[in-house]
Design an enzyme around this catalytic site. Structure first.
Site, PDB file in Angstrom:
ATOM      1  N   GLY A 554      79.689  69.294  43.602  1.00 31.11           N
ATOM      2  CA  GLY A 554      79.235  68.839  44.898  1.00 31.11           C
ATOM      3  C   GLY A 554      78.269  67.678  44.830  1.00 31.11           C
ATOM      4  O   GLY A 554      78.112  66.936  45.798  1.00 31.11           O
ATOM      5  N   LEU A 557      80.024  63.099  39.885  1.00 28.89           N
ATOM      6  CA  LEU A 557      80.790  63.148  38.644  1.00 28.89           C
ATOM      7  C   LEU A 557      79.863  63.090  37.431  1.00 28.89           C
ATOM      8  O   LEU A 557      78.785  62.508  37.490  1.00 28.89           O
ATOM      9  CB  LEU A 557      81.767  61.975  38.591  1.00 28.89           C
ATOM     10  CG  LEU A 557      82.836  61.940  39.687  1.00 28.89           C
ATOM     11  CD1 LEU A 557      83.561  60.600  39.668  1.00 28.89           C
ATOM     12  CD2 LEU A 557      83.836  63.068  39.516  1.00 28.89           C
ATOM     13  N   VAL A 558      80.319  63.684  36.315  1.00 29.03           N
ATOM     14  CA  VAL A 558      79.574  63.651  35.061  1.00 29.03           C
ATOM     15  C   VAL A 558      80.431  62.950  34.009  1.00 29.03           C
ATOM     16  O   VAL A 558      81.609  63.272  33.846  1.00 29.03           O
ATOM     17  CB  VAL A 558      79.206  65.064  34.573  1.00 29.03           C
ATOM     18  CG1 VAL A 558      78.329  64.979  33.324  1.00 29.03           C
ATOM     19  CG2 VAL A 558      78.497  65.845  35.663  1.00 29.03           C
ATOM     20  N   ASP A 671      72.771  77.242  42.517  1.00 34.36           N
ATOM     21  CA  ASP A 671      74.185  77.164  42.151  1.00 34.36           C
ATOM     22  C   ASP A 671      74.426  77.682  40.732  1.00 34.36           C
ATOM     23  O   ASP A 671      75.062  77.031  39.908  1.00 34.36           O
ATOM     24  CB  ASP A 671      74.682  75.724  42.279  1.00 34.36           C
ATOM     25  CG  ASP A 671      76.210  75.636  42.406  1.00 34.36           C
ATOM     26  OD1 ASP A 671      76.831  76.682  42.660  1.00 34.36           O
ATOM     27  OD2 ASP A 671      76.761  74.538  42.256  1.00 34.36           O
TER      28      ASP A 671
END
Length: 821
Positions: A554, A557-558, A671
């Site tokens: 959410g 990007l990694v 999370d």
């Protein structure tokens, strides 16, 4: 009495010691994923008469399978995959009459399979011979293995036609024959239609140059979910018999010579979410009915997809493998054909799409504004068409877009600034002479730039006022100058970096900031600073190329970044529109970087570049816990044993304890999930993504549920008020513990299956708690320990948040469980 020899992933090297032959009572020998080499000595095997499982996969063994293997009369599992073994299969293998699994993939075995009498193996369920050098025809004796469920013979040199006796394999579900020299596709289809349980049929790169049969009598593929007949150079049209495969989820017909239009019945395949018909000679307009594909329109529909696990993993290139259908991205690939007309405006309905490729066709008209509604899109390729008009400005709001190409069209006007457009190379826009942009030779004049919206002007005004109040005239200089990127590092050992790191090709929107410095601070006690250019990060990620993406969520990007000195970093690219103003963002990251613990992923710093925000983390070699539990490898040697899982649980609890109890102020993670627990090369656990919610503007938390949790991990009280709490984190951590114990995902794709938490609680209330434990872990002497951890997990997922334990209690409870049986 010895019963198990488990040496998986222990980094053993050398050869198998001769003394192993003295372990006459040994039942399981697991030495996979090591560095063992040499030949397998048959004289040692002779004495292991009680052996049930022999797993030597993922090593460097060479030589032949010794004929003495035939003396292992009790052998059920034979795993020799991913070695350098060669030669013919010994006929003595036929004497291992209890064999259930034979896995010899990715070796150099050769010769004819007829040397083995498979009819002596009535219990055989899985035969995997992928990527070897076997020749000849498929032996008829294989069709006597009536219990066979998975047969993979792909990537060999087999030839001939399929035998009608394949119909004897009543339980066959997975059949992969690709990249051989089989002939007569019509005969193959007529035979295979009787395999009523067939769900996966992969036959690409065979039947070269034949006509793809339109025989009206071909039916019977009612359970088929994956059909791949690519690369066969087929002629003809897309056959109507495919429409009768009503459960089809994936259709791959690329690299043939198929002609005609896309048939109107394609939307009757209501489960289809992956369609690749690229590199054919298809014609006509893109049918509007294609925009009605149910599984591409709504994630609600997608949740009803069958979550069937492949009997064998499906490989997509050397690095990617898939265990379930739903792990594949949603794809619509019509590239390299002769489609004409316009892109249908209804394209925006396909909100589940991850990959949209219409390149190398004859499409005309404008890029529909509705493309901007494809918020899950990762790849958009419209290159080499006859498209006109402007690039829709709202495309810069597609935050997952990692590959974009509109080259070789006739587009005009400015290239949208910001968002992912800051990462695309010039080659994405080539051969559009009317396009303009700061990175192109053709700059935009004021008339080309669309006016800012009222909302944008308002935001810009607030930004300028804020800087005017706090910095006065200095702010003007800062805005005109380059941004300084600060990376604050405490306690990290870094190698000396060269002053001259080279330039990145000037094809990125970042090219004007190549000389921006990233100031790398040396470990504590040293005052010298190393200097790193932002261009080095660009080079290390190949301009944030999609091939370097190692995760998404959410927040953004990694990317994996490998620096010139060999060190690796993980770069998380946040959605800038969601983030705090620069000053507040910097302050929050500074605070988060102070949270340092052995079980937290180190946050080394940050970077602000235009509208983009980047966080810099340590790179974790073994990926996430989610990878290892739910989508990893295909054989027994790849699963996490209980001591490793317990180690991970303990480590993750310590990381969570630090942010809950030590950090001031406390950090609510919001999370916790298995994909946010990362593993280094020693399988030490690190909690990731802690505190990221602090970096997001308060009114942007509606963008995705992942900002306040992930389905299956969200505590029940969050449904009443979206206020994240420490007790909510405890519920999520309890779900992770249940994943470790059961090997199951928190939420199944099949709507008829129970979610993990209610299922475990029900089984426990019925006194069946042992039955929830991962079957691969049972019978290994750890049940008592696992049941202790299960009690702790069930307390964490209590519906009443006030009855859940604090993290300190969970740490103590896990610490009391010893790793030894």
């Amino acid at each position: 009495m010895e019963s198990n020899g488990e040496f998986d992933r222990t980094q053993c090297n050398g050869s198998i010691p001769p003394s192993l032959g003295n372990c006459s009572k040994l039942r399981e020998l697991g030495a996979g994923y090591n560095n063992l080499s040499g030949a397998i000595d048959g004289t040692h095997i002779t004495n292991l008469g009680d052996l049930v499982t022999l797993d030597l996969g993922w090593n460097s063994f060479s030589g032949k399978i010794p004929a003495s293997i035939g003396q292992l009369k009790k052998l059920e599992e034979l795993h020799l995959a991913y070695n350098n073994m060669s030669g013919e299969l010994p006929s003595a293998l036929s004497n291992c009459t209890n064999l259930i699994t034979i896995d010899l993939k990715s070796n150099h075995f050769s010769g004819k399979l007829t040397k083995v009498n498979f009819s002596n193996l009535p219990n055989l369920r899985i035969l995997d011979l992928w990527l070897n050098n076997f020749t000849g025809e498929v032996p008829e004796s294989i069709y006597s293995c009536s219990n066979l469920i998975a047969l993979r013979l792909s990537s060999n040199n087999l030839h001939g036609q399929l035998s009608s006796r394949i119909g004897n394999l009543k339980y066959l579900s997975f059949l992969s024959l690709g990249k051989n020299n089989f002939t007569n596709i019509t005969n193959a289809l007529q035979i295979l239609k009787s395999s009523k349980n067939l769900t996966t049929l992969l036959m690409g790169h065979n039947f070269m140059g034949e006509i793809l049969s339109h025989d009206e009598t071909i039916d019977g593929f009612g359970n088929l979910q994956f059909l791949d007949i690519q690369g066969c150079n087929f002629s003809g049209r897309i056959p109507v018999w495919i429409s009768r495969a009503t459960n089809l989820q994936m259709l791959v017909l690329c690299d043939n010579r198929l002609t005609g239009p896309i048939p109107g019945w394609i939307t009757s395949l209501s489960n289809l979410f992956y369609m690749d018909v690229s590199s054919n000679n298809l014609t006509g307009e893109i049918p509007s009915t294609l925009m009605e594909m149910p599984m591409l329109k709504s994630t609600d529909n997608a949740t009803h997809l069958d979550s069937t696990v492949f009997e064998l993993p499906v490989y997509n290139g050397p690095a990617l493998q898939y265990r379930v259908f739903t792990s594949f991205p949603a794809v619509l690939n019509l590239s390299n054909n002769s489609f004409t007309g316009v892109i249908p405006a209804q394209i925006g309905q396909l909100k589940v799409l991850a990959v949209l490729d219409f390149s190398f066709n004859k499409l005309s008209g404008q890029i529909p504004q509705s493309v901007c509604d494809l918020t899950n899109l990762q790849v958009l390729d419209l290159s080499s068409n006859n498209l006109t008009g402007t690039i829709p400005a709202a495309l810069n709001r597609l935050h997952y877009l990692s590959a974009f190409n509109i080259s070789n069209n006739d587009l005009e006007g400015p290239i949208p600034p910001g968002g992912q457009f800051d990462t695309f190379q010039n080659s994405s826009f080539n051969e559009n002479p009317k396009l303009c942009g700061s990175m192109l030779t053709h700059k935009c004049d004021s008339a080309s730039i669309p006016p800012l919206s009222t909302k944008t002007r308002h935001k810009k005004g607030l930004f300028v006022i804020a800087f005017g109040v706090f910095f006065g005239g200095i702010a003007v200089l800062l805005l005109l100058g380059r941004f300084i990127v600060l990376i604050r590092i405490n306690g990290i050992t870094t190698r000396d970096r060269r002053e001259n790191n080279g330039d990145v090709e000037a094809t990125s929107f970042y090219s004007s900031s190549e000389q921006t410095l990233v100031v790398m601070r040396m470990p504590q006690g040293k005052t010298e600073e190393n200097k790193l250019k932002f261009a080095d990060i660009l080079k290390a990620t190949n301009n944030f190329d999609k091939e370097n993406i190692i995760g998404c969520g959410g927040y953004g990007l990694v990317y994996k970044a490998e620096l010139p000195d060999g060190s690796k970093l993980a770069i998380k690219k946040l959605n800038g529109d969601m983030c705090l103003m620069e000053r507040e963002f910097s302050a929050e990251v500074d605070a988060l970087s102070m949270a340092q613990h052995d079980n937290l992923v180190p946050l080394w710093g940050y970077c602000i570049q235009g509208n983009s925000r980047f966080l810099v983390y340590s790179y974790m070699e073994n990926g996430s816990l989610d990878d290892w539990l739910h989508n990893r490898y295909d054989d027994a040697s790849s699963f996490l044993d209980w001591p490793t899982r317990l180690k991970i649980a303990k480590g993750a609890s310590l990381g969570l304890s630090y942010i809950h109890d030590v950090c001031k102020p406390q950090i609510v993670h919001r999370d916790i999930k298995s994909s946010n627990i990362l593993l280094d090369k020693e399988f030490k656990a690190y909690v990731a993504d802690f505190g990221l919610a602090r970096l997001i503007l308060p009114d942007r938390t509606h963008v995705t549920t992942e900002l306040v949790g992930t389905m299956g991990y969200i505590p029940p009280e969050y449904g009443q008020a979206w206020v994240a709490t420490l007790r909510g984190d405890m519920y999520s951590f309890g779900v992770v513990l249940l994943e470790l114990l059961t090997g199951r995902r928190p939420v199944t794709v099949l709507s008829t299956s129970k979610e993990l938490v209610p299922w475990v609680l029900q089984m426990r209330s019925e006194g069946k708690q042992t039955e929830v434990l991962d079957p691969t872990l049972r019978g290994r002497g750890y049940e008592e320990q696992m049941l202790k951890v299960l009690e702790t997990a069930c307390k964490c997922v209590d519906n009443n948040q006030f009855r859940r334990p604090a993290i300190s209690d969970v740490v103590s409870s896990l610490a009391s469980v010893e790793a030894d049986p």
